[in-house]
Motif scaffolding. Structure first.
Motif, PDB file in Angstrom:
ATOM      1  N   LYS A   1       0.784  -1.134   0.044  1.00  0.00           N
ATOM      2  CA  LYS A   1       0.044   0.000  -0.185  1.00  0.00           C
ATOM      3  C   LYS A   1       0.918   1.196   0.022  1.00  0.00           C
ATOM      4  N   GLY A   2       0.626   2.184  -0.979  1.00  0.00           N
ATOM      5  CA  GLY A   2       1.294   3.332  -1.048  1.00  0.00           C
ATOM      6  C   GLY A   2       2.860   3.190  -1.642  1.00  0.00           C
ATOM      7  N   CYS A   3       3.111   2.296  -2.244  1.00  0.00           N
ATOM      8  CA  CYS A   3       4.580   1.934  -2.749  1.00  0.00           C
ATOM      9  C   CYS A   3       4.829   3.058  -3.835  1.00  0.00           C
ATOM     10  N   LEU A   4       4.019   3.649  -4.540  1.00  0.00           N
ATOM     11  CA  LEU A   4       4.363   4.687  -5.632  1.00  0.00           C
ATOM     12  C   LEU A   4       4.837   5.889  -4.778  1.00  0.00           C
ATOM     13  N   GLN A   5       3.837   6.190  -3.638  1.00  0.00           N
ATOM     14  CA  GLN A   5       4.127   7.500  -2.663  1.00  0.00           C
ATOM     15  C   GLN A   5       5.641   7.331  -2.163  1.00  0.00           C
ATOM     16  N   THR A   6       5.957   6.038  -1.884  1.00  0.00           N
ATOM     17  CA  THR A   6       7.362   5.513  -1.161  1.00  0.00           C
ATOM     18  C   THR A   6       8.336   5.999  -2.029  1.00  0.00           C
ATOM     19  N   LEU A   7       8.242   5.535  -3.376  1.00  0.00           N
ATOM     20  CA  LEU A   7       9.255   5.954  -4.380  1.00  0.00           C
ATOM     21  C   LEU A   7       9.360   7.252  -4.495  1.00  0.00           C
ATOM     22  N   LEU A   8       8.387   8.012  -4.412  1.00  0.00           N
ATOM     23  CA  LEU A   8       8.464   9.624  -4.619  1.00  0.00           C
ATOM     24  C   LEU A   8       8.630  10.425  -3.238  1.00  0.00           C
ATOM     25  N   GLY A   9       9.055   9.446  -2.309  1.00  0.00           N
ATOM     26  CA  GLY A   9       9.326  10.098  -0.889  1.00  0.00           C
ATOM     27  C   GLY A   9       8.329  10.598  -0.400  1.00  0.00           C
ATOM     28  N   CYS A  10       7.048  10.287  -0.691  1.00  0.00           N
ATOM     29  CA  CYS A  10       5.769  10.515   0.238  1.00  0.00           C
ATOM     30  C   CYS A  10       5.364   9.235   0.805  1.00  0.00           C
ATOM     31  N   ASP A  11       5.644   9.188   2.057  1.00  0.00           N
ATOM     32  CA  ASP A  11       5.362   7.713   2.697  1.00  0.00           C
ATOM     33  C   ASP A  11       3.808   7.723   3.013  1.00  0.00           C
ATOM     34  N   ALA A  12       3.233   6.373   2.729  1.00  0.00           N
ATOM     35  CA  ALA A  12       1.978   6.060   3.139  1.00  0.00           C
ATOM     36  C   ALA A  12       1.950   5.605   4.521  1.00  0.00           C
ATOM     37  N   ASN A  13       0.655   5.568   5.000  1.00  0.00           N
ATOM     38  CA  ASN A  13       0.590   4.721   6.429  1.00  0.00           C
ATOM     39  C   ASN A  13       0.884   3.341   6.463  1.00  0.00           C
ATOM     40  N   THR A  14       1.383   2.953   7.305  1.00  0.00           N
ATOM     41  CA  THR A  14       1.850   1.580   7.175  1.00  0.00           C
ATOM     42  C   THR A  14       0.746   0.737   7.326  1.00  0.00           C
TER      43      THR A  14
ATOM     44  N   TYR B   1      -5.074  -7.652  11.280  1.00  0.00           N
ATOM     45  CA  TYR B   1      -4.734  -6.702  10.271  1.00  0.00           C
ATOM     46  C   TYR B   1      -4.597  -5.448  11.173  1.00  0.00           C
ATOM     47  N   ALA B   2      -3.243  -4.812  10.847  1.00  0.00           N
ATOM     48  CA  ALA B   2      -3.178  -3.504  11.570  1.00  0.00           C
ATOM     49  C   ALA B   2      -2.903  -2.239  10.617  1.00  0.00           C
ATOM     50  N   LEU B   3      -3.486  -1.103  11.076  1.00  0.00           N
ATOM     51  CA  LEU B   3      -3.214  -0.095  10.106  1.00  0.00           C
ATOM     52  C   LEU B   3      -2.933   1.168  11.228  1.00  0.00           C
ATOM     53  N   GLU B   4      -1.926   1.903  10.239  1.00  0.00           N
ATOM     54  CA  GLU B   4      -1.266   3.161  10.880  1.00  0.00           C
ATOM     55  C   GLU B   4      -2.034   4.249  10.860  1.00  0.00           C
ATOM     56  N   ASP B   5      -2.145   5.126  11.620  1.00  0.00           N
ATOM     57  CA  ASP B   5      -2.889   6.524  11.371  1.00  0.00           C
ATOM     58  C   ASP B   5      -2.084   7.564  11.989  1.00  0.00           C
ATOM     59  N   ALA B   6      -1.233   8.415  11.019  1.00  0.00           N
ATOM     60  CA  ALA B   6      -0.308   9.186  11.312  1.00  0.00           C
ATOM     61  C   ALA B   6      -0.431  10.398  10.040  1.00  0.00           C
ATOM     62  N   ASP B   7      -0.251  11.615  10.498  1.00  0.00           N
ATOM     63  CA  ASP B   7      -0.309  12.540   9.405  1.00  0.00           C
ATOM     64  C   ASP B   7       0.638  12.864   8.608  1.00  0.00           C
ATOM     65  N   TRP B   8       0.382  12.993   7.228  1.00  0.00           N
ATOM     66  CA  TRP B   8       1.404  12.901   6.170  1.00  0.00           C
ATOM     67  C   TRP B   8       2.605  13.753   6.568  1.00  0.00           C
ATOM     68  N   CYS B   9       2.251  14.802   7.192  1.00  0.00           N
ATOM     69  CA  CYS B   9       3.654  15.765   7.343  1.00  0.00           C
ATOM     70  C   CYS B   9       4.631  15.141   8.400  1.00  0.00           C
ATOM     71  N   TRP B  10       4.006  14.430   9.616  1.00  0.00           N
ATOM     72  CA  TRP B  10       5.255  13.797  10.280  1.00  0.00           C
ATOM     73  C   TRP B  10       5.975  12.770   9.537  1.00  0.00           C
ATOM     74  N   ARG B  11       5.095  11.893   8.774  1.00  0.00           N
ATOM     75  CA  ARG B  11       5.777  10.737   8.117  1.00  0.00           C
ATOM     76  C   ARG B  11       6.968  11.180   7.064  1.00  0.00           C
ATOM     77  N   PHE B  12       6.439  12.499   6.498  1.00  0.00           N
ATOM     78  CA  PHE B  12       7.532  12.953   5.417  1.00  0.00           C
ATOM     79  C   PHE B  12       8.804  13.392   6.017  1.00  0.00           C
ATOM     80  N   PHE B  13       8.352  14.357   7.211  1.00  0.00           N
ATOM     81  CA  PHE B  13       9.482  15.235   7.778  1.00  0.00           C
ATOM     82  C   PHE B  13      10.257  14.337   8.854  1.00  0.00           C
ATOM     83  N   CYS B  14       9.439  13.675   9.584  1.00  0.00           N
ATOM     84  CA  CYS B  14      10.071  12.906  10.662  1.00  0.00           C
ATOM     85  C   CYS B  14      10.037  11.384  10.654  1.00  0.00           C
TER      86      CYS B  14
END
Length: 234
Positions: free
Chosen positions: A20-33, A49-62
């Motif tokens: 899930k979100g591998c295209l975003q990962t390749l572009l540097g924009c991480d998706a929720n795990t 099944y486990a799903l992360e909930d995190a703001d994209w700004c936190w995932r990108f910058f930290c």
């Protein structure tokens, strides 16, 4: 059975991070795990099944240290009965000789709000070490990679392309007396590059349902600290 008790029958699990979100990962924009969880005996039949909930700004910058919440539910996909709730606060990166702001993940029962325990980074000199704590904050186990010569990581203890973290009883520091383990498995070159990982976990033999929920949180934390974030930084 309901809630955390749903973990009781399982002596182990096989966690598979999805693409899930591998295209975003390749572009540097991480998706929720997103993680599908099966057993070692039947790795293709997902039971949790486990799903992360995190703001994209936190995932990108930290990326390696970003705060998140994660919900563990029964079933192969979202929507099943909730089993456990995980919360990771913002903390400083893993570092030796650190005296505060340790990495941690807290585990609770979403139905009652009862605190089940936590995994917390400990003070260390050479080998990153994590403390497993119960609901009363008592240390029950330690988690770290196996060592040789007392201070060197033995990353080949489980063979080639398998990175182990062993679970040791709190008051037993014998390196060969581990009581459980979390092992990072090799997937493929592509999945490693985009940060999609797989883990095998064997619970300590006497682990309660509450402890199993906490150990699963340890797997989520190790993935974020050493593997998922590391793939982005390389």
């Amino acid at each position: 059975m309901s809630g955390v008790s749903l973990l009781s029958p399982y002596p182990n699990f096989y966690a598979k991070q999805s693409r899930k979100g591998c295209l975003q990962t390749l572009l540097g924009c991480d998706a929720n795990t997103e993680i599908h969880i099966a057993t070692l005996e039947d790795p293709y039949h997902d039971v949790f099944y486990a799903l992360e909930d995190a703001d994209w700004c936190w995932r990108f910058f930290c990326q390696a240290v970003h705060p998140f919440q994660m919900t563990l539910s029964q079933g192969a996909d979202a929507g099943g009965p909730t089993v456990a709730y995980y919360e990771r606060p913002l903390r400083c990166p893993v570092q030796n000789c650190k005296c505060c702001c340790y990495q941690e993940i807290n585990v609770s029962d979403p139905a009652t709000g009862r605190h089940l325990g936590s995994i917390t980074e400990g003070f260390y000199w050479c080998i990153p070490t994590f403390h497993v704590k119960d609901a009363e904050e008592n240390i029950t186990h330690h988690i770290h990679v196996p060592v040789c010569f007392g201070c060197c990581a033995n990353v080949c203890a489980e063979g080639c392309c398998r990175i182990p973290f062993y679970v040791y009883p709190a008051n037993d520091y014998r390196y060969d007396n581990f009581d459980g383990k979390i092992v990072k498995m090799w997937g493929s070159l592509f999945t490693e590059l985009i940060g999609v990982h797989q883990f095998q976990c064997q619970f300590p033999k006497a682990a309660t349902a509450d402890q199993k929920a906490v150990f699963m949180g340890g797997t989520f934390l190790l993935n974020e600290l050493f593997f998922k974030a590391g793939a982005h930084s390389n």
